[in-house]
Design a protein around this motif. Structure first.
Motif, mmCIF file in Angstrom:
data_model
loop_
_atom_site.group_PDB
_atom_site.id
_atom_site.type_symbol
_atom_site.label_atom_id
_atom_site.label_comp_id
_atom_site.label_asym_id
_atom_site.label_seq_id
_atom_site.Cartn_x
_atom_site.Cartn_y
_atom_site.Cartn_z
ATOM 1 N N PHE A 86 0.835 -1.213 0.000
ATOM 2 C CA PHE A 86 0.000 0.000 0.000
ATOM 3 C C PHE A 86 0.870 1.264 0.000
ATOM 4 O O PHE A 86 1.736 1.432 0.853
ATOM 5 C CB PHE A 86 -0.852 -0.054 1.272
ATOM 6 N N HIS A 87 0.632 2.122 -0.966
ATOM 7 C CA HIS A 87 1.324 3.415 -0.995
ATOM 8 C C HIS A 87 0.555 4.349 -1.935
ATOM 9 O O HIS A 87 -0.448 3.942 -2.525
ATOM 10 C CB HIS A 87 2.779 3.259 -1.473
ATOM 11 N N TYR A 88 1.037 5.570 -2.067
ATOM 12 C CA TYR A 88 0.419 6.507 -3.008
ATOM 13 C C TYR A 88 1.503 7.338 -3.676
ATOM 14 O O TYR A 88 2.614 7.464 -3.160
ATOM 15 C CB TYR A 88 -0.613 7.417 -2.337
ATOM 16 N N ASP A 89 1.181 7.896 -4.833
ATOM 17 C CA ASP A 89 2.155 8.635 -5.639
ATOM 18 C C ASP A 89 1.588 10.010 -5.985
ATOM 19 O O ASP A 89 0.369 10.178 -6.057
ATOM 20 C CB ASP A 89 2.446 7.869 -6.939
ATOM 21 N N PRO A 90 2.491 10.973 -6.258
ATOM 22 C CA PRO A 90 1.989 12.344 -6.474
ATOM 23 C C PRO A 90 1.520 12.651 -7.896
ATOM 24 O O PRO A 90 1.030 13.733 -8.147
ATOM 25 C CB PRO A 90 3.213 13.200 -6.122
ATOM 26 N N PRO B 120 -4.481 5.777 -3.150
ATOM 27 C CA PRO B 120 -3.674 4.684 -2.588
ATOM 28 C C PRO B 120 -3.833 3.420 -3.426
ATOM 29 O O PRO B 120 -4.900 3.169 -3.993
ATOM 30 C CB PRO B 120 -4.272 4.488 -1.194
ATOM 31 N N HIS B 121 -2.762 2.631 -3.487
ATOM 32 C CA HIS B 121 -2.824 1.379 -4.249
ATOM 33 C C HIS B 121 -1.801 0.384 -3.743
ATOM 34 O O HIS B 121 -0.839 0.761 -3.065
ATOM 35 C CB HIS B 121 -2.629 1.626 -5.754
ATOM 36 N N TRP B 122 -2.013 -0.886 -4.054
ATOM 37 C CA TRP B 122 -0.994 -1.926 -3.899
ATOM 38 C C TRP B 122 -1.052 -2.802 -5.136
ATOM 39 O O TRP B 122 -2.059 -2.809 -5.852
ATOM 40 C CB TRP B 122 -1.146 -2.732 -2.603
#
Ligand code: FE2
Length: 303
Positions: free
Chosen positions: A154-158, A226-228
């Motif tokens: 799980f994380h997110y990007d700008p 957010p995504h994984w």
């Protein structure tokens, strides 16, 4: 003598961004894309080996891949080529099936050949995209080479992200970008202003929407959604084509403003889904002033 037949230059967009859906969903919702990148010679394993030889170590990132499903991203999951000398990046790519790491070739647009490829792709889409978003900037591209059964937590990007599957299958889970249980306001502000990561609370972890990607398919991932991601039983190659839009830049600036307000003990009004309300446009506008003028303003505020 064999004559080398050049790969035909394409003049139709190699990604179908489904303009009507892009218009409705940009900044808000992920959706399936289709594309023709799976046959592009620059995305074959042997071309990526050559690219890895040309890229500096800092642009060759290793993500430790065999992580427990559901764990959250930490800095420990990452290393760069210069921090790891057991095998060269080229050797790892050639033996990716046996690796315990995903190879990320970062900012491949910095390479002249791949830069031309990324620019041509976005040039062909620019008119369509900009008819919805206004001027785009910050073109970037990342290529992911993953072993079977690897997991990116799980994380997110700008950035705005067209994520395209080129080889193998991948499950790509995306969360609602407006779900403040999954990503609280403060987590969003900390990410956009300090690149700080906040885990998803375990009770909200299963709120994702799952995209089953195979070659020829992709997913539009809104800024900071957010995504994984996990691969199945095969080696996977994917490419992301990223860019900024006026709304993604505003999002960043509104978060900077809100964090500033929070630091002086106030509770800012939450960011709107597209950061496009009059209030959000005002907040973002503060950061359009030259920085020297902003410093004067903040000095005035303190005195
Ligand atoms: Fe990502």
């Amino acid at each position: 003598m064999n004559k080398i037949i050049p790969y035909p230059r394409v003049f139709t967009p190699p990604i179908d961004i489904k303009i009507g859906q892009f218009r409705d969903d940009v900044d808000l919702r992920p959706y399936y894309l289709s594309h023709q990148m799976q046959n592009h010679p620059l995305l074959e394993l042997k071309s990526l080996v050559d690219l890895a030889r040309r890229l500096p170590p800092i642009q060759r990132e290793y993500v430790f891949a065999k992580q427990e499903f559901g764990t959250h991203e930490t800095g420990d999951h990452y290393a760069h080529a210069n921090e790891f000398d057991e095998l060269s990046t080229e050797e790892m790519i050639l033996n990716i099936e046996a690796q315990n790491r995903i190879i990320v070739l970062r900012n491949v647009e910095s390479d002249s050949e791949y830069g031309e490829f990324v620019n041509e792709t976005l040039d062909l889409l620019q008119e369509q995209i900009e008819s919805v978003t206004g001027p785009i900037s910050g073109r970037e591209s990342f290529i992911f080479i993953s072993p079977p059964r690897s997991y990116t937590p799980f994380h997110y990007d700008p950035e705005q992200n067209f994520f395209l599957q080129v080889l193998g299958r991948k499950e790509f889970a995306v969360y609602d970008v407006t779900d403040r249980d999954v990503m609280p306001e403060v987590a969003l502000e900390n990410f956009l202003t300090r690149s700080a990561r906040t885990p998803c609370a375990s009770e909200f972890f299963d709120r994702y929407q799952l995209f089953d990607l195979q070659p020829g398919l992709g997913v539009y991932v809104p800024t900071t959604a957010p995504h994984w991601v996990r691969t199945l039983d095969e080696v996977s190659i994917s490419i992301s084509i990223n860019f900024r839009t006026p709304s993604s830049i505003r999002r960043h600036r509104v978060c900077r403003f809100n964090r500033m307000i929070r630091k002086i003990g106030l509770r800012p009004h939450p960011i709107s889904p597209r950061a496009d309300t009059r209030r959000d446009r005002f907040k973002a506008g503060v950061f359009e002033f030259p920085s020297r003028f902003r410093r004067l303003l903040s000095k005035g505020h303190k005195s």
